[in-house]
Design a protein around this motif. Structure first.
Motif, PDB file in Angstrom:
ATOM      1  N   MET A   1       0.924  -1.396   0.203  1.00 24.29           N
ATOM      2  CA  MET A   1       0.122  -0.115   0.386  1.00 24.29           C
ATOM      3  C   MET A   1       0.791   1.219   0.041  1.00 24.29           C
ATOM      4  N   TYR A  97     -11.351 -13.380   5.506  1.00 21.52           N
ATOM      5  CA  TYR A  97     -10.203 -13.609   5.996  1.00 21.52           C
ATOM      6  C   TYR A  97      -9.674 -14.785   5.725  1.00 21.52           C
ATOM      7  N   ASN A 114     -19.347  -5.401   3.704  1.00 20.26           N
ATOM      8  CA  ASN A 114     -18.631  -4.121   3.172  1.00 20.26           C
ATOM      9  C   ASN A 114     -19.393  -2.605   2.952  1.00 20.26           C
ATOM     10  N   PRO A 236     -11.615   0.579   1.472  1.00 17.48           N
ATOM     11  CA  PRO A 236     -11.665  -0.244   1.204  1.00 17.48           C
ATOM     12  C   PRO A 236     -10.110  -0.770   0.163  1.00 17.48           C
ATOM     13  N   ARG A 237      -9.277  -0.319   0.596  1.00 18.81           N
ATOM     14  CA  ARG A 237      -8.231  -0.052   0.567  1.00 18.81           C
ATOM     15  C   ARG A 237      -7.412  -1.020   1.485  1.00 18.81           C
ATOM     16  N   HIS A 239      -9.071  -3.681   2.977  1.00 25.40           N
ATOM     17  CA  HIS A 239      -9.364  -4.970   2.327  1.00 25.40           C
ATOM     18  C   HIS A 239      -8.803  -5.797   1.022  1.00 25.40           C
ATOM     19  N   ARG A 240      -8.538  -4.857   0.377  1.00 33.34           N
ATOM     20  CA  ARG A 240      -7.388  -4.923  -0.938  1.00 33.34           C
ATOM     21  C   ARG A 240      -6.371  -5.523  -0.422  1.00 33.34           C
ATOM     22  N   TYR A 241      -6.176  -4.751   0.811  1.00 34.58           N
ATOM     23  CA  TYR A 241      -4.672  -4.424   1.153  1.00 34.58           C
ATOM     24  C   TYR A 241      -4.023  -6.477   1.699  1.00 34.58           C
ATOM     25  N   MET A 243      -6.188  -9.119   1.528  1.00 31.99           N
ATOM     26  CA  MET A 243      -7.182  -9.928   1.256  1.00 31.99           C
ATOM     27  C   MET A 243      -5.616 -10.570   0.075  1.00 31.99           C
ATOM     28  N   ALA A 244      -5.089  -9.354  -0.311  1.00 31.87           N
ATOM     29  CA  ALA A 244      -3.554  -9.925  -1.075  1.00 31.87           C
ATOM     30  C   ALA A 244      -2.519 -10.222  -0.672  1.00 31.87           C
TER      31      ALA A 244
END
Length: 245
Positions: A1, A97, A114, A236-237, A239-241, A243-244
């Protein structure tokens, strides 16, 4: 990020004041700074926000939104029971997660995920939607949950300390309980309970009938308005981070 880019965007839209703890939260998230947990039973391993109190249970008395939520209890319960009578789909709970947390016998009807409402839920649960909108609800999930007889939700943690979990109990037979940290409590139909699910917690139904609650999250009460707005932008960021990684 990209922390620098995220902070620059926040400062452009929100100003530069009051974002110090948000910046620290971001640095902890990406491993640039170590978290300082305040309680041995707290495990905010996914997302840790510094400088807010660490309490397993929070006092819900005196909160205006709690009184409004409890006043809406009869209408919310009617909508839940209508879903059950119409054989609406209640799916086993699934943590996005940690896929291994899938307890058989803990079934849910998702209202929003979400922060985005399901169209079916909007159509079938308008009173519940209106009631939830009176609360300082966070961007995670809201759902009706059913815990079947004999089911034990084993000790676990939600992993995020900037949100609290709220329950509005709808159907509570004898033999049901919940433990957060080292304190065990029960539910009373129509009475909101509020706890920090970054603490290790568990729940059980040792009775002979299903237990049902409305479950959703609210922002930690010690977050400031500018911090909440920043976190709404960042979630939202996050969440994406998460999940990755």
């Amino acid at each position: 990020m990209d922390i620098g880019g995220a902070l620059a965007e926040l400062r452009q839209s929100l100003g530069s004041r009051g974002l110090e703890r948000v910046e620290e939260c971001l640095r902890i998230l990406v491993g640039q700074q170590a978290p300082a947990y305040l309680h041995d039973d707290q495990e905010p391993t996914r997302l840790f926000f510094p400088g807010i109190s660490a309490l397993p249970w929070h006092d819900s008395s005196g909160l205006a939104w709690v009184a409004e939520m409890e006043a809406a209890y009869p209408r919310i319960r009617e909508e839940f029971l209508a879903l059950r009578e119409a054989d609406a789909v209640f799916a086993p709970f699934e943590d996005l997660y940690t896929k291994e947390l899938g307890w058989q016998g803990w079934d849910t009807y998702q209202l929003y995920r979400n922060g985005t409402w399901r169209e079916e839920a909007l159509q079938r649960c308008p009173a519940t939607r209106r009631a939830l909108d009176t609360t300082p609800h966070g961007p995670r999930d809201a759902m009706f949950t059913v815990l079947n007889p004999g089911v034990h939700i084993t000790p676990h943690t939600g992993g995020v300390n900037l949100l609290l979990t709220a329950h509005l109990p709808l159907v509570v037979p004898p033999g049901c309980g919940i433990k957060v940290g080292d304190e065990e409590r029960g539910w009373e139909e129509g009475k909101v309970i509020l706890f920090d699910d970054s603490f290790i917690h568990e729940a059980w139904n040792r009775g002979t009938r299903q237990r049902a609650v409305l479950l959703w999250d609210i922002w930690h009460p010690e977050l400031t308005p500018v911090e909440i707005r920043a976190l709404e932008i960042l979630m939202p960021r996050f969440h994406r981070y998460l999940m990755a990684v």
